[in-house]
Structures are given as structure tokens and as C-alpha cells.
Motif scaffolding. Structure first.
Motif, PDB file in Angstrom:
ATOM      1  N   GLU A   1       0.747  -1.418  -0.098  1.00  0.00           N
ATOM      2  CA  GLU A   1      -0.096   0.191   0.152  1.00  0.00           C
ATOM      3  C   GLU A   1       0.811   1.238  -0.046  1.00  0.00           C
ATOM      4  O   GLU A   1       0.606   2.336  -0.989  1.00  0.00           O
ATOM      5  CB  GLU A   1      -0.979   0.017   1.170  1.00  0.00           C
ATOM      6  CG  GLU A   1      -2.072  -1.042   1.013  1.00  0.00           C
ATOM      7  CD  GLU A   1      -3.025  -0.812   2.246  1.00  0.00           C
ATOM      8  OE1 GLU A   1      -3.037   0.102   2.673  1.00  0.00           O
ATOM      9  OE2 GLU A   1      -3.668  -1.845   2.413  1.00  0.00           O
ATOM     10  N   ALA A   2       1.951   1.180   1.086  1.00  0.00           N
ATOM     11  CA  ALA A   2       2.596   2.562   0.904  1.00  0.00           C
ATOM     12  C   ALA A   2       3.512   2.449  -0.365  1.00  0.00           C
ATOM     13  O   ALA A   2       3.765   3.745  -0.865  1.00  0.00           O
ATOM     14  CB  ALA A   2       3.722   2.338   1.922  1.00  0.00           C
ATOM     15  N   ALA A   3       3.893   1.471  -0.991  1.00  0.00           N
ATOM     16  CA  ALA A   3       4.452   1.362  -2.395  1.00  0.00           C
ATOM     17  C   ALA A   3       3.633   2.036  -3.376  1.00  0.00           C
ATOM     18  O   ALA A   3       4.047   2.723  -4.392  1.00  0.00           O
ATOM     19  CB  ALA A   3       5.210   0.066  -2.729  1.00  0.00           C
ATOM     20  N   ALA A   4       2.469   1.503  -3.482  1.00  0.00           N
ATOM     21  CA  ALA A   4       1.661   1.879  -4.538  1.00  0.00           C
ATOM     22  C   ALA A   4       1.437   3.539  -4.111  1.00  0.00           C
ATOM     23  O   ALA A   4       1.131   4.226  -5.197  1.00  0.00           O
ATOM     24  CB  ALA A   4       0.161   1.370  -4.510  1.00  0.00           C
ATOM     25  N   LEU A   5       1.341   4.097  -3.027  1.00  0.00           N
ATOM     26  CA  LEU A   5       0.897   5.476  -2.851  1.00  0.00           C
ATOM     27  C   LEU A   5       2.215   6.226  -3.546  1.00  0.00           C
ATOM     28  O   LEU A   5       2.088   7.306  -3.875  1.00  0.00           O
ATOM     29  CB  LEU A   5       0.532   5.618  -1.359  1.00  0.00           C
ATOM     30  CG  LEU A   5      -0.672   5.424  -0.921  1.00  0.00           C
ATOM     31  CD1 LEU A   5      -0.674   5.503   0.521  1.00  0.00           C
ATOM     32  CD2 LEU A   5      -1.601   6.180  -1.526  1.00  0.00           C
ATOM     33  N   LEU A   6       3.502   5.763  -3.049  1.00  0.00           N
ATOM     34  CA  LEU A   6       4.455   6.472  -3.448  1.00  0.00           C
ATOM     35  C   LEU A   6       4.836   6.539  -4.948  1.00  0.00           C
ATOM     36  O   LEU A   6       5.268   7.293  -5.425  1.00  0.00           O
ATOM     37  CB  LEU A   6       5.841   5.950  -2.935  1.00  0.00           C
ATOM     38  CG  LEU A   6       6.004   6.101  -1.424  1.00  0.00           C
ATOM     39  CD1 LEU A   6       7.151   5.095  -0.828  1.00  0.00           C
ATOM     40  CD2 LEU A   6       6.228   7.475  -1.079  1.00  0.00           C
TER      41      LEU A   6
END
Length: 216
Positions: A35-40
Motif C-alpha cells: 500500500e505504501a509502495a503504491a502511494l509513493l
């Protein structure tokens, strides 16, 4: 140490300014690192805040922040990258980041960023916010008192940082990631291409398409 008055500007003013250039995103510590990777990869954000809220939904505990560097480190730990990124929790890979109050000033912001060795800071508020170094520099560029201070310095006055590293245009993405992590840099010069390869550009490429993960 005497601090110029121009650096006494409040963090609150910088936060208000930065909201026009980057957004704040929050994930709980138990959510997948994916999720964090997708946001970044999809948003203009210096990092993703990891925070856990209480049952009331009002009080929160700051765990840390996930930046592109943490995601890159995750990509080289396991051959089954997708399953690994989905299995590891955001809280497991988050790193500490400086935390400030909106009443703190610009000089304090720089001091805390330098102490933590990270280009962003977390701002305590009703809802936590993240302010990245790029947004701070944008702010300084449009404020006349700060621009006047910067004009007194030359590029040669800046203390040398990490060495400038390059990669050949035929080197793989994985080789580039290993070089960044081993040397502690966020950007590489691409030989012959007249381009810069950054950690954020790699994240956007890899998480922009499932097929691109095959590059690893």
C-alpha cells in the motif's frame, strides 16, 4: 548560534504552502508495504506516514515513515517480490523521522532533518502531516528574505555529500537498486543517456505495472 530572522518562519506556514505541491498519506502499521509502495508510485509524496489510531479515531501513535528507500530495500530481500511486498507490514519497514510541532521554525526543521538523515519531517497535528525537503526548498525559492540569504552562497560552499555515481545504460534495474542501497544514494547518473535515475522513478516504474516487476 545566531539564526537569521528569515529562518524563524513557522513550520505552520511551510505546511500550508507545501499542501499545494505534495500530499500526506497515512497507513496503519499492520497494512501491507504494498500500500505504501503504491502511494509513493502514484502520488506526489515525500513519504508515507505510518501511524496507528486508537478506538476513538482521534488519538494516534506515530510509528515512522516509509520512503522510496525502504521499498527498494524490500525489493532485494526475496526473489518472490510481489508476495514479499504484500506479506511484510508497513510498520516493519518504516524508519524513524523527525517529529515537530507546527509552532516550530524553519531552522529547527532543518536541524531535525539533518540529525535524522532524512529529507522529510512529520508534523504533529489533529491529523499528522509530512513535509518533504523539496517542498521546503520551493518555499524558500519564493520568499524574498530567504532567497536573499541563498544568493550569498556558492555551490562550492556546500559541504560535499555522497560521491556522484553512474550506471551504464545497459545495466539492470536490480543492479541499480543494489548500487543505491550499498552507497547510500538516491540518484544515479545514467551514462550516455543524460538522465538521472532516482529511487522514486524506480518505484513509479516497478509499481506502475505488474509486468515491470519482471525486470527484477
Amino acid at each position: 548560534m545566531n539564526v537569521p530572522d528569515a529562518y524563524r518562519v513557522s513550520v505552520d506556514e511551510i505546511v500550508s504552502f507545501s499542501q499545494g505541491y505534495e500530499s500526506t498519506f497515512i497507513v496503519s502499521s499492520g497494512r501491507p508495504a504494498l500500500e505504501a509502495a503504491a502511494l509513493l508510485a502514484s502520488q506526489e509524496a515525500a513519504g508515507v506516514i505510518v501511524a496507528d489510531y486508537g478506538q476513538s479515531g482521534e488519538q494516534y501513535t506515530l510509528i515512522g515513515v516509509v520512503t522510496a528507500r525502504e521499498i527498494l530495500g524490500l525489493l532485494v530481500r526475496d526473489r518472490d517480490v510481489w508476495r514479499h511486498v504484500m506479506r511484510v507490514a508497513s510498520g516493519e519497514i518504516s524508519r524513524p523521522a523527525p517529529s515537530l510541532d507546527r509552532r516550530d521554525d524553519l531552522s529547527g526543521l532543518f536541524e531535525r532533518m539533518s540529525a535524522y538523515g532524512v529529507g522529510l519531517a512529520l508534523i504533529n497535528d489533529v491529523r499528522p502531516k509530512a513535509v518533504g525537503l523539496s517542498a521546503v526548498l520551493r518555499y524558500m525559492a519564493v520568499k524574498k528574505p530567504l532567497r536573499s540569504i541563498l544568493r550569498n552562497y556558492l555551490a562550492s560552499d556546500i559541504r560535499s555529500g555522497p560521491e556522484v555515481l553512474s550506471v551504464r545504460i545497459d545495466q539492470t534495474v536490480l543492479e541499480s537498486i543494489h548500487l543505491m542501497l550499498n552507497k547510500g544514494v538516491r540518484r544515479l547518473v545514467v551514462e550516455d543517456g543524460r538522465k538521472i535515475l532516482s529511487d522514486k522513478s524506480i518505484i513509479r516504474f516497478l509499481f506502475g505495472s505488474i509486468q515491470n516487476m519482471d525486470c527484477l
